[in-house]
Design a protein around this motif. Structure first.
Motif, PDB file in Angstrom:
ATOM      1  N   GLY A  96       2.069  -3.256  12.263  1.00  0.00           N
ATOM      2  CA  GLY A  96       1.938  -2.027  11.477  1.00  0.00           C
ATOM      3  C   GLY A  96       0.954  -1.062  12.126  1.00  0.00           C
ATOM      4  O   GLY A  96       1.218   0.141  12.226  1.00  0.00           O
ATOM      5  N   ALA A 120       1.995 -14.881  10.434  1.00  0.00           N
ATOM      6  CA  ALA A 120       2.990 -13.833  10.167  1.00  0.00           C
ATOM      7  C   ALA A 120       2.314 -12.605   9.557  1.00  0.00           C
ATOM      8  O   ALA A 120       2.632 -11.464   9.932  1.00  0.00           O
ATOM      9  CB  ALA A 120       4.076 -14.360   9.240  1.00  0.00           C
ATOM     10  N   LYS A 121       1.376 -12.847   8.649  1.00  0.00           N
ATOM     11  CA  LYS A 121       0.671 -11.725   8.015  1.00  0.00           C
ATOM     12  C   LYS A 121      -0.156 -10.970   9.049  1.00  0.00           C
ATOM     13  O   LYS A 121      -0.133  -9.730   9.085  1.00  0.00           O
ATOM     14  CB  LYS A 121      -0.228 -12.243   6.902  1.00  0.00           C
ATOM     15  CG  LYS A 121      -0.903 -11.159   6.109  1.00  0.00           C
ATOM     16  CD  LYS A 121      -1.709 -11.738   4.967  1.00  0.00           C
ATOM     17  CE  LYS A 121      -2.393 -10.636   4.167  1.00  0.00           C
ATOM     18  NZ  LYS A 121      -3.206 -11.188   3.083  1.00  0.00           N
ATOM     19  N   SER A 137       0.395 -10.871  12.254  1.00  0.00           N
ATOM     20  CA  SER A 137       1.341 -10.188  13.146  1.00  0.00           C
ATOM     21  C   SER A 137       1.866  -8.913  12.496  1.00  0.00           C
ATOM     22  O   SER A 137       1.990  -7.881  13.163  1.00  0.00           O
ATOM     23  CB  SER A 137       2.515 -11.108  13.487  1.00  0.00           C
ATOM     24  OG  SER A 137       2.086 -12.178  14.282  1.00  0.00           O
ATOM     25  N   GLU A 138       2.176  -8.984  11.210  1.00  0.00           N
ATOM     26  CA  GLU A 138       2.646  -7.796  10.503  1.00  0.00           C
ATOM     27  C   GLU A 138       1.590  -6.695  10.515  1.00  0.00           C
ATOM     28  O   GLU A 138       1.908  -5.519  10.730  1.00  0.00           O
ATOM     29  CB  GLU A 138       3.001  -8.138   9.050  1.00  0.00           C
ATOM     30  CG  GLU A 138       4.363  -8.733   8.867  1.00  0.00           C
ATOM     31  CD  GLU A 138       4.695  -8.949   7.398  1.00  0.00           C
ATOM     32  OE1 GLU A 138       4.264  -8.138   6.552  1.00  0.00           O
ATOM     33  OE2 GLU A 138       5.377  -9.935   7.105  1.00  0.00           O
ATOM     34  N   GLN A 139       0.341  -7.094  10.279  1.00  0.00           N
ATOM     35  CA  GLN A 139      -0.727  -6.101  10.272  1.00  0.00           C
ATOM     36  C   GLN A 139      -0.884  -5.471  11.657  1.00  0.00           C
ATOM     37  O   GLN A 139      -1.022  -4.251  11.784  1.00  0.00           O
ATOM     38  CB  GLN A 139      -2.047  -6.737   9.833  1.00  0.00           C
ATOM     39  CG  GLN A 139      -2.076  -7.099   8.369  1.00  0.00           C
ATOM     40  CD  GLN A 139      -3.341  -7.851   7.978  1.00  0.00           C
ATOM     41  OE1 GLN A 139      -4.088  -8.314   8.823  1.00  0.00           O
ATOM     42  NE2 GLN A 139      -3.568  -7.979   6.676  1.00  0.00           N
TER      43      GLN A 139
END
Length: 163
Positions: A100, A92-93, A95-97
């Protein structure tokens, strides 16, 4: 009948030998073989009791091994759940990066496209003004048969376009 007379004469000796034979059989079987049979039965009972106690010990050992196995299985299951949760969080982290970075890139492209659109719109408005001024000069020349300065034509077009 002679057989019955003979029976009465030998009756006593037959009873004697019958008692002697039963006595010998009693001594041989009752005293000798009975002890062996009783010993065999007692040995069998002891063997059965020992087998039952060893089976009980084996069952207790199996129960203990099963408990240990279940504890290890539960620990492994919990560890797998933790690792899965960590992997999900890391995914998830990441994917968020990536999202972003992709959003920032898209925002930059959108801003650039908006700037190009605004420049193109401004250029089109300028060009429309020039084309309209040329058309107005041409119309005035045909209708009124006079020449109008380009600057005056542009000023008139600007006045009409911008109110």
């Amino acid at each position: 009948m002679p057989q019955i007379e003979q029976l009465a004469a030998t009756y006593g000796s037959q009873i004697f030998w019958l008692l002697v034979t039963f006595g010998i059989v009693y001594l041989v079987i009752g005293r000798g073989m009975a002890r062996k049979v009783v010993g065999t039965v007692e040995l069998r009972d002891r063997t059965v009791a020992e087998d039952l106690s060893s089976a009980e010990a084996a069952r207790a050992s199996a129960d203990q091994a099963e408990e240990q196995w279940r504890a290890q299985e539960n620990a492994a299951r919990e560890q797998a759940k933790r690792k899965l949760a960590e992997a999900r969080a890391a995914g998830a982290k990441a994917s968020e990066q990536r999202l972003g970075a992709a959003n920032a890139e898209l925002d930059a492209k959108v801003s650039e496209a908006e700037a190009r659109i605004a420049a193109a719109q401004q250029a089109a408005l300028t060009e429309i003004g020039a084309v309209a001024a040329d058309a107005a000069r041409d119309i005035v020349r045909r209708v009124a048969e006079t020449e109008v300065e380009e600057a005056e034509a542009r000023k008139a077009v600007e006045k009409v376009l911008h109110g």
